[in-house]
Design a protein around this motif. Structure first.
Motif, PDB file in Angstrom:
ATOM      1  N   PHE A 139       0.857  -1.185   0.000  1.00  0.00           N
ATOM      2  CA  PHE A 139       0.000   0.000   0.000  1.00  0.00           C
ATOM      3  C   PHE A 139       0.888   1.229   0.000  1.00  0.00           C
ATOM      4  CE2 PHE A 139      -3.155   2.950   1.892  1.00  0.00           C
ATOM      5  CZ  PHE A 139      -4.241   2.672   1.076  1.00  0.00           C
ATOM      6  N   TYR A 140       0.313   2.387  -0.284  1.00  0.00           N
ATOM      7  CA  TYR A 140       1.023   3.652  -0.254  1.00  0.00           C
ATOM      8  C   TYR A 140       1.788   3.785   1.063  1.00  0.00           C
ATOM      9  CZ  TYR A 140       1.552   8.710   0.207  1.00  0.00           C
ATOM     10  OH  TYR A 140       2.054   9.957   0.390  1.00  0.00           O
ATOM     11  N   PRO A 141       3.007   4.255   1.114  1.00  0.00           N
ATOM     12  CA  PRO A 141       3.820   4.905   0.095  1.00  0.00           C
ATOM     13  C   PRO A 141       4.777   3.966  -0.641  1.00  0.00           C
ATOM     14  CG  PRO A 141       4.877   5.252   2.187  1.00  0.00           C
ATOM     15  CD  PRO A 141       3.602   4.446   2.434  1.00  0.00           C
ATOM     16  N   LYS A 142       4.644   2.660  -0.447  1.00  0.00           N
ATOM     17  CA  LYS A 142       5.514   1.727  -1.160  1.00  0.00           C
ATOM     18  C   LYS A 142       5.320   1.917  -2.668  1.00  0.00           C
ATOM     19  CE  LYS A 142       6.776  -3.092  -1.527  1.00  0.00           C
ATOM     20  NZ  LYS A 142       6.519  -4.462  -1.117  1.00  0.00           N
TER      21      LYS A 142
ATOM     22  N   LYS B 196      -5.954  -0.895   8.699  1.00  0.00           N
ATOM     23  CA  LYS B 196      -5.760  -1.897   9.749  1.00  0.00           C
ATOM     24  C   LYS B 196      -4.473  -2.666   9.473  1.00  0.00           C
ATOM     25  CE  LYS B 196      -9.791  -1.122  11.586  1.00  0.00           C
ATOM     26  NZ  LYS B 196     -10.044  -0.638  12.904  1.00  0.00           N
ATOM     27  N   ASN B 197      -3.782  -3.005  10.559  1.00  0.00           N
ATOM     28  CA  ASN B 197      -2.507  -3.716  10.428  1.00  0.00           C
ATOM     29  C   ASN B 197      -2.745  -5.207  10.240  1.00  0.00           C
ATOM     30  OD1 ASN B 197       0.141  -4.495  10.444  1.00  0.00           O
ATOM     31  ND2 ASN B 197       0.625  -3.589  12.414  1.00  0.00           N
TER      32      ASN B 197
ATOM     33  N   VAL C 182       1.272  -2.699   8.135  1.00  0.00           N
ATOM     34  CA  VAL C 182       1.484  -1.261   8.355  1.00  0.00           C
ATOM     35  C   VAL C 182       2.882  -1.006   8.904  1.00  0.00           C
ATOM     36  CG1 VAL C 182       0.702   0.741   9.651  1.00  0.00           C
ATOM     37  CG2 VAL C 182      -0.972  -0.880   8.756  1.00  0.00           C
ATOM     38  N   LYS C 183       3.591  -0.059   8.281  1.00  0.00           N
ATOM     39  CA  LYS C 183       4.931   0.328   8.730  1.00  0.00           C
ATOM     40  C   LYS C 183       5.020   1.829   8.999  1.00  0.00           C
ATOM     41  CE  LYS C 183       7.054  -3.464   6.264  1.00  0.00           C
ATOM     42  NZ  LYS C 183       7.841  -3.905   5.140  1.00  0.00           N
ATOM     43  N   ASN C 184       3.988   2.590   8.660  1.00  0.00           N
ATOM     44  CA  ASN C 184       3.988   4.044   8.814  1.00  0.00           C
ATOM     45  C   ASN C 184       2.766   4.478   9.612  1.00  0.00           C
ATOM     46  OD1 ASN C 184       6.275   4.384   7.065  1.00  0.00           O
ATOM     47  ND2 ASN C 184       4.915   4.073   5.331  1.00  0.00           N
TER      48      ASN C 184
END
Length: 69
Positions: free
Chosen positions: A13-16, A60-61, A44-46
């Protein structure tokens, strides 16, 4: 048009920057723009607090993957 609940599950997902993350992000944004209730699960990383408020998309993570990419 009836408002629908839409769930999207993705590995990116964004921003990747990848074709898959771009498609997932654009799909979620378009459904939200049309007024649907959109939830996206991914690793989720951000911090997506501002993104969620701006676009009306729930993030959601999905957690860490347990299999190789």
């Amino acid at each position: 048009m009836e408002r629908k609940k839409i769930l999207i599950v993705s590995a990116a997902f964004y921003p990747k920057m990848s074709p898959r993350s771009y498609r997932t992000t654009e799909l979620a944004l378009e459904f939200a723009r049309q007024g649907h209730d959109v939830t996206v699960y991914f690793p989720v990383k951000n911090d997506y607090t501002d993104f969620q408020k701006k676009h009306g998309i729930k993030i959601k993570n999905l957690g860490k993957f347990t299999w190789k990419s």
